[in-house]
Design a protein around this motif. Structure first.
Motif, PDB file in Angstrom:
ATOM      1  N   ASN A   1     -45.752-159.839 -26.294  1.00  6.48           N
ATOM      2  CA  ASN A   1     -46.045-160.634 -27.485  1.00  6.48           C
ATOM      3  C   ASN A   1     -46.412-159.800 -28.711  1.00  6.48           C
ATOM      4  OD1 ASN A   1     -48.693-159.995 -26.963  1.00  6.48           O
ATOM      5  ND2 ASN A   1     -49.224-162.023 -26.164  1.00  6.48           N
ATOM      6  N   TYR A   2     -46.896-158.574 -28.500  1.00  6.99           N
ATOM      7  CA  TYR A   2     -47.194-157.759 -29.676  1.00  6.99           C
ATOM      8  C   TYR A   2     -45.908-157.356 -30.393  1.00  6.99           C
ATOM      9  CZ  TYR A   2     -45.890-153.634 -27.017  1.00  6.99           C
ATOM     10  OH  TYR A   2     -45.173-152.720 -26.291  1.00  6.99           O
TER      11      TYR A   2
ATOM     12  N   ILE B   1     -61.555-165.449 -32.204  1.00  4.98           N
ATOM     13  CA  ILE B   1     -61.537-164.256 -31.377  1.00  4.98           C
ATOM     14  C   ILE B   1     -61.237-163.008 -32.223  1.00  4.98           C
ATOM     15  CG2 ILE B   1     -59.122-164.397 -30.672  1.00  4.98           C
ATOM     16  CD1 ILE B   1     -61.485-164.007 -27.958  1.00  4.98           C
ATOM     17  N   THR B   2     -60.346-163.129 -33.206  1.00  5.95           N
ATOM     18  CA  THR B   2     -60.063-161.954 -34.041  1.00  5.95           C
ATOM     19  C   THR B   2     -61.235-161.689 -34.980  1.00  5.95           C
ATOM     20  OG1 THR B   2     -58.963-163.307 -35.690  1.00  5.95           O
ATOM     21  CG2 THR B   2     -57.582-162.331 -34.016  1.00  5.95           C
ATOM     22  N   GLN B   3     -61.882-162.764 -35.442  1.00  2.83           N
ATOM     23  CA  GLN B   3     -63.045-162.580 -36.311  1.00  2.83           C
ATOM     24  C   GLN B   3     -64.147-161.822 -35.567  1.00  2.83           C
ATOM     25  OE1 GLN B   3     -63.513-163.985 -39.803  1.00  2.83           O
ATOM     26  NE2 GLN B   3     -64.837-162.242 -39.469  1.00  2.83           N
TER      27      GLN B   3
ATOM     28  N   MET C   1     -55.490-166.388 -28.349  1.00  5.46           N
ATOM     29  CA  MET C   1     -54.295-165.579 -28.617  1.00  5.46           C
ATOM     30  C   MET C   1     -54.594-164.568 -29.718  1.00  5.46           C
ATOM     31  SD  MET C   1     -51.282-164.725 -27.975  1.00  5.46           S
ATOM     32  CE  MET C   1     -50.138-165.786 -27.130  1.00  5.46           C
ATOM     33  N   PHE C   2     -55.047-163.423 -29.290  1.00  3.11           N
ATOM     34  CA  PHE C   2     -55.527-162.412 -30.227  1.00  3.11           C
ATOM     35  C   PHE C   2     -54.389-161.746 -30.992  1.00  3.11           C
ATOM     36  CE2 PHE C   2     -56.735-158.128 -31.264  1.00  3.11           C
ATOM     37  CZ  PHE C   2     -58.004-158.281 -31.783  1.00  3.11           C
TER      38      PHE C   2
ATOM     39  N   TYR D   1     -53.899-161.157 -35.121  1.00  2.00           N
ATOM     40  CA  TYR D   1     -54.337-159.811 -35.486  1.00  2.00           C
ATOM     41  C   TYR D   1     -53.189-159.013 -36.090  1.00  2.00           C
ATOM     42  CZ  TYR D   1     -56.532-155.226 -35.012  1.00  2.00           C
ATOM     43  OH  TYR D   1     -57.063-153.981 -35.268  1.00  2.00           O
ATOM     44  N   ILE D   2     -51.977-159.226 -35.565  1.00  2.00           N
ATOM     45  CA  ILE D   2     -50.853-158.404 -36.041  1.00  2.00           C
ATOM     46  C   ILE D   2     -50.113-159.091 -37.191  1.00  2.00           C
ATOM     47  CG2 ILE D   2     -48.608-157.449 -35.398  1.00  2.00           C
ATOM     48  CD1 ILE D   2     -49.804-156.850 -32.660  1.00  2.00           C
ATOM     49  N   VAL D   3     -49.819-160.385 -37.064  1.00  2.00           N
ATOM     50  CA  VAL D   3     -48.962-161.010 -38.074  1.00  2.00           C
ATOM     51  C   VAL D   3     -49.694-161.120 -39.417  1.00  2.00           C
ATOM     52  CG1 VAL D   3     -47.684-163.067 -38.730  1.00  2.00           C
ATOM     53  CG2 VAL D   3     -47.569-162.245 -36.400  1.00  2.00           C
ATOM     54  N   SER D   4     -50.845-161.795 -39.436  1.00  2.00           N
ATOM     55  CA  SER D   4     -51.520-161.927 -40.736  1.00  2.00           C
ATOM     56  C   SER D   4     -52.661-160.931 -40.852  1.00  2.00           C
ATOM     57  CB  SER D   4     -52.048-163.338 -40.929  1.00  2.00           C
ATOM     58  OG  SER D   4     -53.264-163.499 -40.230  1.00  2.00           O
ATOM     59  N   GLY D   5     -53.234-160.526 -39.724  1.00  2.00           N
ATOM     60  CA  GLY D   5     -54.386-159.634 -39.771  1.00  2.00           C
ATOM     61  C   GLY D   5     -55.555-160.286 -40.484  1.00  2.00           C
ATOM     62  N   GLY D   6     -55.553-161.611 -40.564  1.00  2.00           N
ATOM     63  CA  GLY D   6     -56.634-162.312 -41.240  1.00  2.00           C
ATOM     64  C   GLY D   6     -56.398-162.478 -42.726  1.00  2.00           C
ATOM     65  N   ASP D   7     -55.327-161.876 -43.233  1.00  2.00           N
ATOM     66  CA  ASP D   7     -55.075-161.939 -44.678  1.00  2.00           C
ATOM     67  C   ASP D   7     -54.812-163.357 -45.132  1.00  2.00           C
ATOM     68  OD1 ASP D   7     -55.457-159.325 -45.040  1.00  2.00           O
ATOM     69  OD2 ASP D   7     -53.341-158.769 -44.895  1.00  2.00           O
TER      70      ASP D   7
END
Lengths: 294, 649
Positions: free
Chosen positions: B474-475, B605-607, B585-586, B590-596
Motif C-alpha cells: 500500500n505504500y 493515528i498520523t497525528q 490506515m497510516f 502519511y504519504i499521500v497528503s502528509g497532513g497537508d
C-alpha cells in the motif's frame, strides 16, 4: 424454460462495459508506474506537452506509454543508487522474520492447541487483545527499548525482532485453529510407538499442518516486506534502509526521482504480487477466519 | 492438606533471598550513584577550569603571542591538564595549544588540518548553541561540551567570546578520572548474615504461625533496608561534600592561575577583572551559585541540595525494599513453591510457549504498559534521561487533549480552524473511515454482483485484475497516487485540463487534499470487499432463487430477501475489520497528503505519530494514542452489542 430464465438475466454486454471501465480504473495506476519506469527519465510527465496544448496533446500525455522505451531506470537504480543494498536489506529482514516468526508461532500454537496448562486461556486472550493496541502508542516505547536501551537502531536484528514478535498473535491463532483440526489419535499412536514429543511435533504435526504453516509464513513475509513506518523510524542510516523506506526516499525529498521510484516499485512489488495472487485463496480464508474469531 | 515443608524454613529461605536481592540492588545503585558523582565532580572542576581558561583567553584578546603566553602559563601550573587549546573560527586557526602533539612543525599558530575538522565543527556548534539560547532566552542547547577523552579523562570545549559574540572555542583535556570508590560488600554482606541470624532466632520463638512469621520477616527486612539506606545516604552526602570542597578549591586555584596568566599579557594590570563566581556553572554556563563570591561553599544552598538528594535516595531504597518484600512474601507464603510445582508439572507446554510469550512480554506488553505510563508524563526528547517521577503530570495531557474545545475561532477573515485540535482530527477520521468503508462495501458488492452473473465470460480474468490493488504494497500505491495528483505534472490534472478545466492544487485545501487520500484508499480497499462478497454470493444455493421465481418474486425482492441476508454473516465481520483497518490506515494519509495543508487532513493515528516523532512530545503523543485506543475499544464493544442484537433476528 431456458428462454424464460434468459429473460430474467441482465444482458451481458452492458455488464462487460461496466467491468471494462473498472478494469481501466484498476489498471491505470499500475500501467502508469510501468510507463514511468520504462521511460528512462525521472520526470512525472509521460511526454512533454507544448505550452498551449491541444486536446490530443493532453490525451497523449495521459496515455500510459512512454515517449521512448528504455530500461535505463532499471539499470541505474541498481548501479548508481543503493537500491540493490536496500532490496537485500528487505530480503534478509523478511526472510529472517519469516523463519523466526513461524518457528515461534508453531511451537507456541502447538502448546496452546495440545496442552492444558494454567495460563493458557489468559495467554490466548492477551494475544487477541494485543491486536487492538494502537501502533503509535507502541512505537514510542518500542523506539526507546529497541534504539535507546538495546542499541538496535539501524540493525537487522532490531527490525526482525519487532516484525516477528508483532506477527505472533495472528500466526498463533491461525495455526492453533489448524492444529485443533489434526486428530490427536495420530500423535497418541506415535507416542505408543515410543516417539518423543519433539519427534511427534517435527515429524507428524508440522508436515500435516503444511498449508497453515505456508499461510503463516506468507503473512509474516508480506508484513515484513511491505512495512514502511517502523522501518523508517528505526533505520536512520541510508545503507540500512529497507526497500519501502528507500522508495519513499526517492520521491520524498526535494529532488524527486520518479523514474527510480517507478523502476524500484516494479522490482519490489512483482514478487509480492505474484505470491499474493498465487496464494490468495488461503490468505483470504485465514483473514476471514481471524475476523470471525476477533 | 499435607503438612508440606516447614513454614519457618520457607520464610527463612525467602528472607535470605530477599536480603541478598535487597542488599545487592542497593549496593549496585549506590555504586552507580557514587561513580556518577565521581564523574560529576571531575566535570564540574573541569568546567571551572575551562571557564577560567575561556575568560583568560578573552581578556588576552583571543589571538596573538600574549594569548599563547597566557595559555602556556595557565596550563603549565595545572597538573590535571593534559592539553589546552584555543581555536579561532576566523581563518580556521589554532591560536594556542599546549598539547604534546602540537609541537615543532605543528606548533600554534597554524591553520587547522583536514583531520582536525571536528574541532571546527564543534566551534560552529557552540556558536549556534549560544545564539539559539540567546534568541530563545532559554537554556536548550549546551554551551559547554563535555565528552570522555580517549585516555579516560574528560575533554571539554567552551565558546571563546569577543565583544559578546562567539569567535572560536577553548578546549581542554584532563588527566584520567580518579577511580570511583568500590562498593562496600563487606558491610552489606555482614548486614545480610546478621539479619538472617536474627530472623532465625526470632522465628524459633514464633513457631509455625504464618501471620506472625510474615510480620517478623517484614520487620527484619525493613530494618535492614533502613540500615542500608542510611549507609547509602552517608556515603552519598560525603561524596557531595567532597565535590563542593573540590569545586571551591578549584575556583580559588584557577583564580590564582588565571591572574598569573594575565600578568603575562599585561604585566601592569589594566585588564577587566576576572569573575571567578561565574565559573562554577552548568553546561549552559548558568552559575550554580553554590560557591559564594568569597570562594566558600554556601551552606544553606548546599543543605538544600543535600535534602533533595536524601529524598531521592529514600525513593530508590524504598522501591528496592518493595521489590525485596514482594520476593520475601512470594517465597515465604508458598507461592514460589507452588509456581515451581506448576512449571515442572507442565514443563513441556511452558517450554513450547516460552519464547513467544517472552517476546510478546518484551516487545508488546511491556511497551504497551510503558506507553500507558508515558501518557501521564510530559516526557519529551529533552527529558528521556529524567526519571518518570520528575516528568509526572498526572491527567494533564488528557485534560489538554479532551478539554480543548477551541476547534475554530472567528477572525475578520472568517473562521480559522485549529487543525491540531482533537475534535477536528476526530471529525476528519470519521469522514475518512465512513466514506472509505461505505465506498468499499458499495463498490465491492456491486462488482461482486456483476461478476456473479451466470455464464459471464472472462470472469477469472476480471477477478485477477480487480484483486491487483490489494496485492500491491500500500505504500507504493500511496506514492503512485501522490504522483498522479501532482499539481503540475500529475495525470489527473492533465485529464482535467483535457476537458478545459483548470488544474487543481490538490494539497493546498483540506477538502481536495482529503479527497485525494480517499480516492487512493478507495482504489485499494475495493478488492477485499469484492472478494468477501463474491465468496458469499457463490455459496448461495441457486434453488433459493428458483423457488422465489416460482413464487413470482421480483428481482428486487429476491435481492432483499435472499441475497442480502445470505451476505450478512460474511459481510459483518468484514465491515468490522475494515472499519478498524481504515481507522488505523497510516500509510495512505502519511504519504499521500502528509497532513497537508497544515495538518488539516491528518487522521488520529498520523497525528499521534507526528506528535511523537516530529514534535518529540512523547508523553502527549502517548496520551493521544490512549484516546485512540479508547475510541477503538468503545467501537469494538458497541459493535459487539449491535452484532449480537441483530444476530437474534
Amino acid at each position: 424454460m431456458s428462454t424464460s430464465r434468459r429473460s430474467q438475466e441482465f444482458p451481458h454486454l452492458p455488464l462487460h462495459l461496466i467491468l471494462l471501465v473498472y478494469v481501466v480504473v484498476t489498471l491505470y495506476p499500475l500501467l502508469w508506474v510501468f510507463t514511468i519506469g520504462f521511460s528512462g527519465q525521472q520526470n512525472l510527465m509521460i511526454v512533454d506537452i507544448p505550452a498551449n496544448a491541444t486536446f490530443l496533446d493532453r490525451l497523449r500525455a495521459i496515455m500510459p506509454w512512454p515517449a521512448h522505451l528504455s530500461v535505463s531506470n532499471f539499470t541505474s537504480v541498481f548501479t548508481e543508487q543503493p537500491f540493490a543494498r536496500w532490496l537485500l536489506n528487505s530480503a534478509v529482514i523478511a526472510i529472517a522474520t519469516t523463519v523466526l516468526g513461524v518457528f515461534l508461532a508453531c511451537t507456541s500454537a502447538y502448546a496452546f492447541s495440545r496442552f492444558r496448562f494454567p495460563g493458557r486461556r489468559v495467554g490466548l486472550m492477551s494475544f487477541l487483545v494485543s491486536q487492538m493496541f494502537p501502533g503509535t502508542l507502541m512505537m514510542i516505547p518500542l523506539y526507546i527499548i529497541i534504539v535507546q536501551v538495546l542499541g538496535l537502531g539501524s540493525t537487522y536484528l532490531g527490525l526482525i525482532l519487532v516484525y516477528s514478535i508483532t506477527a505472533i498473535p495472528f500466526c498463533v491463532w491461525m495455526l492453533k485453529g489448524y492444529f485443533d483440526t489434526i486428530p490427536r489419535e495420530l500423535e497418541e499412536s506415535a507416542l505408543m510407538d515410543g516417539a518423543s514429543a519433539a519427534v511427534i511435533f517435527y515429524r507428524i504435526v508440522l508436515p500435516l499442518a503444511k498449508p497453515a504453516v505456508a499461510v503463516t509464513a506468507l503473512f509474516s513475509f508480506m508484513t515484513a516486506w511491505n512495512e514502511y513506518i517502523q522501518a523508517a523510524t528505526f533505520m536512520d542510516k541510508i545503507n540500512m534502509y529497507t526497500a519501502p523506506v528507500g522508495l519513499k526516499f526517492f520521491v520524498g525529498g526535494f529532488e524527486q526521482q520518479w523514474g527510480y521510484f517507478a523502476a524500484g516499485a516494479i522490482v519490489t512489488s512483482i514478487p509480492i504480487v505474484a505470491l499474493f495472487l498465487f496464494l490468495q485463496k488461503y490468505l483470504i480464508s485465514g483473514l476471514t477466519a481471524g475476523a470471525v474469531k476477533g | 492438606m499435607s503438612p508440606g515443608p516447614s513454614r519457618r524454613r520457607r520464610f527463612a529461605a525467602g528472607m535470605v533471598a530477599a536480603l541478598i536481592l535487597g542488599a545487592a540492588l542497593s549496593q549496585w545503585m549506590l555504586a552507580r550513584a557514587r561513580a556518577q558523582e565521581n564523574r560529576f565532580r571531575a566535570s564540574r572542576v573541569a568546567v571551572v577550569t575551562v571557564s577560567a581558561l575561556a575568560e583568560v583567553a578573552e581578556r588576552a584578546g583571543g589571538t596573538g603571542d600574549g594569548l599563547r603566553r597566557a595559555v602556556a602559563a595557565f596550563a603549565g601550573g595545572d597538573s590535571s591538564l593534559v592539553a589546552a587549546r584555543v581555536m579561532v573560527l576566523d581563518g580556521v586557526s589554532l591560536e594556542a595549544s599546549t598539547a604534546p602533539e602540537d609541537r615543532g612543525e605543528k606548533a600554534a599558530p597554524r591553520r587547522l588540518t583536514q583531520d582536525e575538522k571536528p574541532i571546527y565543527d564543534q566551534a560552529q556548534r557552540l556558536r549556534a548553541a549560544v545564539e539559539t539560547n540567546h534568541q530563545e532566552g532559554a537554556a536548550r542547547k549546551p554551551e559547554i561540551e563535555v565528552a570522555s577523552s580517549a585516555s579516560g579523562g574528560l575533554s571539554l570545549a567552551a565558546p571563546l567570546e569577543k565583544d559578546g559574540s562567539v569567535v572560536g572555542l577553548v578546549a581542554l583535556e584532563t588527566t584520567p578520572l580518579p577511580a570511583a570508590p568500590h562498593p562496600d560488600w563487606l558491610f552489606s554482606g555482614l548486614a545480610v548474615v546478621v539479619a538472617a541470624a536474627v530472623f532465625w532466632l526470632m522465628a524459633l520463638a514464633t513457631g509455625e504461625r504464618r501471620t506472625m512469621l510474615a510480620l517478623v520477616a517484614c520487620l527484619v527486612l525493613v530494618a535492614v533496608m533502613v540500615v542500608l539506606g542510611r549507609q547509602a545516604f552517608t556515603a552519598v552526602s560525603g561524596d557531595r561534600r567532597a565535590t563542593e570542597s573540590a569545586v571551591a578549591s578549584a575556583v580559588t586555584a584557577e583564580e590564582g592561575r588565571a591572574a598569573k596568566a594575565l600578568q603575562e599579557v599585561a604585566p601592569g594590570g589594566g585588564l577587566k577583572p576576572l569573575q571567578p563566581a561565574s565559573w562554577d556553572a552548568d553546561l549552559f554556563r548558568r552559575p550554580l551559585g553554590v560557591i559564594g563570591a568569597d570562594g566558600k561553599v554556601d551552606q544553606a544552598k548546599f543543605e538544600q541540595g543535600l535534602a533533595a538528594g536524601a529524598s531521592s535516595t529514600a525513593r530508590v531504597i524504598g522501591a528496592i525494599a518493595v521489590v525485596a518484600l514482594a520476593l520475601l512474601l512470594f517465597v515465604g507464603l508458598g507461592a514460589a513453591s507452588r509456581l515451581g510445582a506448576t512449571i515442572s508439572k507442565h514443563h513441556q507446554a511452558y517450554t513450547y510457549t516460552f519464547p513467544a510469550i517472552f517476546g510478546m512480554l518484551l516487545l508488546v506488553f511491556l511497551p504497551f504498559l510503558y506507553g500507558v505510563v508515558l501518557a501521564f508524563t510530559d516526557s519529551s526528547i529533552y527529558t528521556t534521561q529524567a526519571p518518570l517521577s520528575q516528568v509526572w503530570v498526572g491527567l494533564k495531557n488528557f485534560v489538554d487533549i479532551l478539554g480543548d474545545f477551541h476547534i475554530a475561532k472567528s477572525t475578520a477573515a472568517g473562521l480559522v480552524w485549529n487543525y491540531q485540535n482533537l475534535y477536528w482530527t476526530l471529525g476528519v477520521t470519521i469522514v475518512w473511515t465512513v466514506t472509505n468503508v461505505a465506498y468499499g462495501v458499495g463498490m465491492g458488492l456491486f462488482l461482486a454482483l456483476i461478476l456473479n452473473t451466470k455464464g459471464l465470460v472472462f470472469r477469472p480474468i476480471y477477478r485477477v485484475i480487480f484483486v491487483m490493488p490489494w496485492a500491491m504494497p500500500n505504500y507504493i500505491t500511496a506514492l503512485i497516487w501522490k504522483g498522479m495528483f501532482h499539481q503540475q505534472f500529475g495525470v489527473i490534472n492533465q485529464i482535467i485540463q483535457m476537458f478545459g478545466g483548470t488544474p487543481v492544487a490538490w494539497f493546498e485545501r483540506p477538502a481536495t487534499s482529503l479527497f485525494a487520500c480517499i480516492a487512493t484508499n478507495a482504489w485499494l480497499s475495493v478488492p477485499f470487499m469484492m472478494v468477501i462478497c463474491l465468496g458469499a454470493l457463490q455459496s448461495i444455493s441457486a434453488d433459493l432463487y428458483e423457488a422465489a421465481r416460482v413464487d413470482g418474486a421480483t428481482r428486487w425482492q429476491q435481492f432483499r430477501s435472499i441475497t442480502l441476508p445470505s451476505l450478512k454473516p460474511a459481510l459483518v465481520p468484514a465491515v468490522i475489520l475494515s472499519v478498524i483497518w481504515t481507522f488505523n490506515m497510516f500509510n495512505i494519509i502519511y504519504i499521500v497528503s502528509g497532513g497537508d495543508p497544515e495538518h488539516s487532513t491528518e487522521i488520529m493515528i498520523t497525528q499521534a505519530y507526528k506528535f511523537a516523532f516530529e514534535q518529540y512530545r512523547y508523553g502527549y503523543a502517548a496520551a493521544y494514542s490512549m484516546v485512540i485506543f479508547a475510541i477503538l475499544l468503545a467501537y469494538g464493544v458497541w459493535q459487539n452489542k449491535v452484532t449480537k442484537a441483530t444476530e437474534g433476528i
